[in-house]
Design an enzyme around this catalytic site. Structure first.
Site, PDB file in Angstrom:
ATOM      1  CB  ILE A 462      42.286  52.995  39.937  1.00 42.54           C
ATOM      2  CG1 ILE A 462      42.280  51.784  40.957  1.00 42.54           C
ATOM      3  CG2 ILE A 462      43.628  53.842  40.340  1.00 42.54           C
ATOM      4  CD1 ILE A 462      43.135  50.648  40.269  1.00 42.54           C
ATOM      5  CB  THR A 464      39.361  50.107  43.850  1.00 43.76           C
ATOM      6  OG1 THR A 464      40.297  51.335  44.419  1.00 43.76           O
ATOM      7  CG2 THR A 464      39.997  49.552  42.797  1.00 43.76           C
ATOM      8  CB  ALA A 506      42.177  48.180  51.460  1.00 48.15           C
ATOM      9  CE  LYS A 628      25.633  49.616  48.595  1.00 46.42           C
ATOM     10  NZ  LYS A 628      24.764  50.824  48.263  1.00 46.42           N
ATOM     11  CD  GLN A 633      37.342  47.052  42.926  1.00 47.98           C
ATOM     12  OE1 GLN A 633      38.318  46.749  42.311  1.00 47.98           O
ATOM     13  NE2 GLN A 633      36.326  47.681  42.451  1.00 47.98           N
ATOM     14  CB  VAL A 698      38.689  42.379  47.509  1.00 47.41           C
ATOM     15  CG1 VAL A 698      38.498  41.944  49.112  1.00 47.41           C
ATOM     16  CG2 VAL A 698      38.092  43.690  47.551  1.00 47.41           C
ATOM     17  CD  GLU A 700      45.591  43.098  41.703  1.00 46.31           C
ATOM     18  OE1 GLU A 700      45.383  42.814  40.600  1.00 46.31           O
ATOM     19  OE2 GLU A 700      46.132  44.232  41.941  1.00 46.31           O
TER      20      GLU A 700
END
Length: 734
Positions: A462, A464, A506, A628, A633, A698, A700
Site C-alpha cells: 500500500i 509501505t 513485514a 530507509k 513510515q 513499523v 502504525e
C-alpha cells in the site's frame, strides 16, 4: 556479498512509480471498456420513493442506469456481505440492494456510458424523490443511547475508591473529531469482462483475496471465475481493508453489460466511505505525591453506524505503558445514521493514546514533575492486565535517546517561559505504543538455473515498501544480489496472504519467505550431495548456507558448490517451493512496539498561528529490515499526527447529516509548509522471543503519541490547554 536486511535500500518499485509504469486500479485498459458514474443520496435516512432515469438514458452514449430496481441479482444474506475484517455483529452495507437510505452520500444509482464525461454528465440528470425519516449524525446528541462494547481489559482493584483517595487527581474529557483518510489515489475498480462470465478485477484494496471472496459471495460467482489484482496502491492505511462500494458497482455494471466497466469515485464521494470515528475520551488519573499512579479510569464513547458496531481498543493502552494497582476501562458506542467507521492508521491507539498522554501531561503539571520523569516513575515492565513480561520493551531507551537528541534537559518547565522573538516556544512529549502482530502468510519461491528468483505472495503493497523488503529478505535467504530477485504481489491467484494492515505484514511475509528458502536450500543440498566427489557430503541442512550464488558450508568456506552446477547436475531448470509463516504460540509474553515522541511548537503570540518546528521520534520496533523505508513510515506517521493535532476535522451539518468540507481544500491536511524538521531514531531492540527474525513492524507506531506531544507542546508554549482536536487559533483565543 553484503547482507541486504538492515540496510538503507531504495525501493525496488521506485522507478516504476516515478516513470508512470506502475498502474493503479483506475488505469488498466480493456478494448470494450465502459465507464460508470455514481449517483449518491442527498438525505441521511429514509427510502427512495422514485428514481427517474429517463433524462440520463436519453443522453447519447449512455448504455444503462442501474438502480436497486434494475440491476443484476445480488445475494440476500448478511453472511454473503461479510468480509475478513467486518465487525462481527450487524448487517454489512449492501450497495444498490434496496430502496432504504442509511446515510447521506449513499450510492443509489450507477450510470454506465461509453465514456467517462458522458457518464458523469448523465448522472446529474437522474431525478430522485425520497421519503425522509428523522435521523441523527451528532455524537453528543445521542449519548444517552450509547451501549457498552465488550473489550478485553478487565478491571483491577477498586479504581473509583483509589481515585477518590489519591493525593493528586486529574480528570478531563478529550475529543477527537471524525477524520477521513484522503489517500492520493481515488477509489476505483476496473472490471475486465473475459467472456464466459470470468472477471479480472483491478481494485484499490489492501487485500485482494478478501475482495475476491467478497465479490464471489455477493454475486454467487465461482472463485475460479474471479481474479482480483491490486499491484500498486496509492495510499490506504485502513480505508482499503474492507471492500468499498466501487468494486460492487463496477461488477454490477460488467455483469449487466457483459463488457468491461470502470468506476472511479470522486474525491467528494470518498467522504461517503469509511473514516476514523469521532470519539469522546474521558480520563481520570490518580497519583500519590511522588507520581506513582494509584488509579486509572478510562471511558471511550465513539460513533458507529446503525447497521454495524465498529470499535477498536481506545481505552486500554495504559495497561501496556504504566503501572497502576487499580484500573477500570469502558468502551461505548453511539449508533448514528452514518456509514460504518473503519480502521485508520493505528486504530484505537492514535485516539486513545492521545487522550492518555495529554492526561499524563496534565497530571505532571499538577504534580509539578517533569513529564518525562512522571512516565519513568510510572513505567511498567509487564502488561498490567495479564501480568506478562514483554518479549522486548526498550521504551526507557526510547525516552533516553529521544530526549538527548531533542535537548529535553534544556526545557524550562513554566508555560510561556520560552520564546523566539515574537513567538512562544513550547516543548511537549508523549509515549507511543502499538501491538506487535503476526499472521499466517504464504510465499512461493521459484529459483531458475540462471540464478534468478521470483517471489510471489498475494500480499499488497500500500506504499509501505513491501516489494522492497520481500526482495531484501529473499536476496539474503537465497544468497543472491537484490537485482536478481523479482517480486510479484497483489494478485488473488498468488499464495495466501491476509489484508495488509496492523503492521503485521513485514514479520508475517518475511517468515514465509524464510521457510520457503529453507526448503529450497534443503533440496539443493540433497541434489548437491549426489554429485561425484561432492564437497558437501555428510553435511546436514543446518550446516550449509546459500551465499553468493552458491551452497556453502557454514564452518568451512572451502566446501562450496555453485547453485547453477547443482541445478545442472539435477537437470533442474527451475526449483519451486511454497511455504507459510508459522509462529509458535506464546502465552508467556506480551508483544508491543513502543516510541517516545518529542515535539517543539512555535506560536505567534498575537495571531495564535501554530507551527510544529521540530519532532524527534525514537522507536523500538524489533529488527528493522530496511532503515530507509521504515524511517519513511515513521516520518509519514509523524506528519499524520501533526495533521491530527492541528488540521484534520470533518465538519458535518447535522441538519442534513452531510460532511460539508468533503474536499482537500477545506478538509485541511498538513502540506509542505507545515512540515519542518523530523528526526527518526530506531532504538536497537533484539527480540528472539517474538519470532526467529525479531521483526515487529513499523507502519502504525509512527502516528501514536504525536498528536499528544504536539498538544502538550502547545500548552507549554501558551498556558492554554485545548482538549478537543484540532487545536486551531480560535480555540487558543477563547
Amino acid at each position: 556479498m553484503a547482507p541486504s536486511i538492515g540496510t538503507s535500500t531504495s525501493r525496488v518499485d521506485g522507478r516504476a512509480k516515478v516513470t508512470g509504469l506502475a498502474k493503479y486500479a483506475g488505469e488498466f485498459a480493456a478494448s470494450d471498456l465502459a465507464y460508470g458514474a455514481v449517483v449518491t443520496s442527498t438525505i441521511a435516512k429514509g427510502r427512495i420513493a422514485r428514481i427517474d432515469a429517463s433524462g440520463a438514458l436519453a443522453v447519447r452514449g449512455v448504455l444503462a442506469v442501474l438502480t436497486h430496481a434494475d440491476r443484476p441479482k445480488m445475494a440476500g444474506r448478511d453472511d454473503d456481505y461479510h468480509d475478513d475484517v467486518a465487525p462481527e455483529g450487524g448487517s454489512p452495507f449492501r450497495p444498490l440492494y434496496d430502496d432504504k437510505i442509511k446515510f447521506n452520500g449513499q450510492p443509489i444509482a450507477l450510470v454506465l456510458a461509453e465514456d467517462w464525461e458522458t457518464a458523469v454528465f448523465a448522472a446529474t440528470l437522474v431525478q430522485v424523490d425520497y421519503e425522509a425519516d428523522g435521523f441523527s449524525t451528532d455524537l453528543r446528541a445521542r449519548l444517552e443511547q450509547a451501549h457498552t462494547v465488550d473489550k478485553p481489559q478487565k478491571p483491577r482493584g477498586d479504581a473509583a475508591k483509589a481515585f477518590a483517595g489519591a493525593a493528586v487527581r486529574h480528570e478531563a474529557e478529550y475529543f477527537i473529531p471524525a477524520e477521513y483518510h484522503n489517500p492520493m489515489e481515488l477509489f476505483a475498480a476496473t472490471v475486465v469482462w473475459n467472456g464466459g462470465g470470468k472477471l479480472t478485477i483491478y481494485d484499490k484494496t489492501q487485500g485482494v483475496q478478501n475482495v475476491q471472496r467478497y465479490v464471489c459471495g455477493v454475486f454467487g460467482l465461482k472463485p475460479d471465475d474471479v481474479r482480483v489484482m491490486s499491484p500498486f496502491v496509492g495510499g490506504a492505511f485502513g480505508i482499503g481493508l474492507r471492500p468499498q462500494y466501487e468494486v460492487v458497482l463496477a461488477t454490477l455494471g460488467a455483469l449487466k453489460l457483459k463488457r468491461s466497466v470502470r468506476v472511479v469515485l470522486s474525491r467528494a464521494q470518498m467522504y461517503g466511505l469509511s473514516y476514523r470515528p469521532a470519539t469522546i475520551e474521558r480520563v481520570s488519573l490518580g497519583a500519590n505525591a511522588g507520581g506513582a499512579l494509584d488509579a486509572v479510569v478510562y471511558e471511550a464513547v465513539a460513533m458507529t453506524s446503525q447497521h454495524e458496531d465498529f470499535s477498536r481498543n481506545d481505552a486500554g493502552w495504559a495497561e501496556q505503558l504504566y503501572a497502576s494497582p487499580n484500573a477500570r476501562y469502558a468502551h461505548r458506542l453511539v449508533p448514528l445514521d452514518v456509514m460504518t467507521p473503519c480502521d485508520m492508521r493505528a486504530p484505537g491507539a492514535a485516539t486513545g493514546v492521545y487522550a492518555l498522554e495529554c492526561a499524563m501531561d496534565e497530571l505532571a503539571v499538577a504534580l509539578k514533575l517533569d513529564p518525562l520523569l512522571l512516565r519513568l516513575r510510572c513505567y511498567s515492565d509487564r502488561d498490567q492486565e495479564s501480568g506478562l513480561p514483554y518479549s522486548s520493551k526498550q521504551l526507557k531507551e526510547c525516552y533516553r535517546q529521544g530526549a538527548q537528541a531533542f535537548g529535553w534537559d534544556r526545557r524550562s518547565p513554566a508555560p510561556r517561559s520560552m520564546r523566539d522573538g515574537s513567538e512562544l516556544v513550547g516543548w511537549g512529549m508523549a509515549s507511543g505504543v502499538w501491538e506487535a502482530l503476526q499472521m499466517p502468510f504464504s510465499a512461493r519461491i521459484v529459483l531458475t538455473a540462471n540464478g534468478h528468483a521470483e517471489i510471489s505472495t498475494a500480499a499488497t503493497d500500500i506504499g509501505t515498501g513491501t516489494y522492497t523488503i520481500v526482495a531484501q529478505v529473499a536476496a539474503d535467504m537465497l544468497g543472491l544480489p537484490l537485482d536478481s530477485v523479482t517480486v510479484k504481489l497483489g494478485d488473488s491467484t498468488l499464495p495466501t496472504a491476509q489484508v495488509e494492515g496492523g503492521s503485521w505484514t513485514a514479520a508475517s511475509v518475511a517468515h514465509a519467505i524464510v521457510n520457503a528458502a529453507d526448503d529450497v536450500r534443503k533440496e539443493l543440498l540433497s541434489v548437491a550431495q549426489t554429485m561425484p566427489g561432492s564437497p558437501l557430503s555428510g553435511l546436514a541442512p543446518d550446516d550449509v548456507v546459500l551465499v553468493d550464488g552458491a551452497l556453502a558450508s557454514k564452518s568451512d568456506g572451502g566446501r562450496v558448490v555453485a547453485v547453477a552446477d547443482v541445478m545442472r547436475h539435477g537437470k533442474m531448470e527451475r526449483l519451486e517451493k511454497e511455504r507459510s509463516s508459522d509462529f509458535k504460540e506464546d502465552d508467556k509474553h506480551a508483544r508491543n512496539t513502543h516510541s517516545a515522541v518529542f515535539a517543539e511548537v512555535k506560536v505567534d503570540e498575537e495571531l495564535g498561528v501554530i507551527r510544529v518546528t521540530r519532532v524527534v521520534s525514537a522507536v523500538a520496533a524489533g529488527r528493522i529490515i530496511n532503515t530507509k523505508t521504515a524511517a519513511s513510515q515513521i516520518m509519514g506517521g509523524v506528519v499524520w499526527g501533526i495533521g491530527m493535532a492541528l488540521h484534520e476535522e470533518a465538519l458535518t451539518d447535522h441538519a442534513f447529516g452531510r460532511v460539508m468540507n468533503a474536499n482537500i481544500a477545506e478538509y485541511h491536511v498538513p502540506v509542505n509548509a507545515d512540515v519542518h524538521d523530523i528526526k527518526v531514531i530506531f532504538v536497537d531492540e533484539p527480540d528472539s522471543v517474538i519470532n526467529p527474525m525479531g521483526i515487529k513492524g513499523v507502519g502504525e507506531i509512527g502516528i501514536v503519541g504525536v498528536a499528544a506531544a504536539v498538544a502538550n507542546a502547545v500548552y507549554h508554549a501558551t498556558g492554554k490547554r485545548v482538549r478537543d482536536l484540532p487545536i486551531t487559533l480560535d480555540k487558543l483565543a477563547r
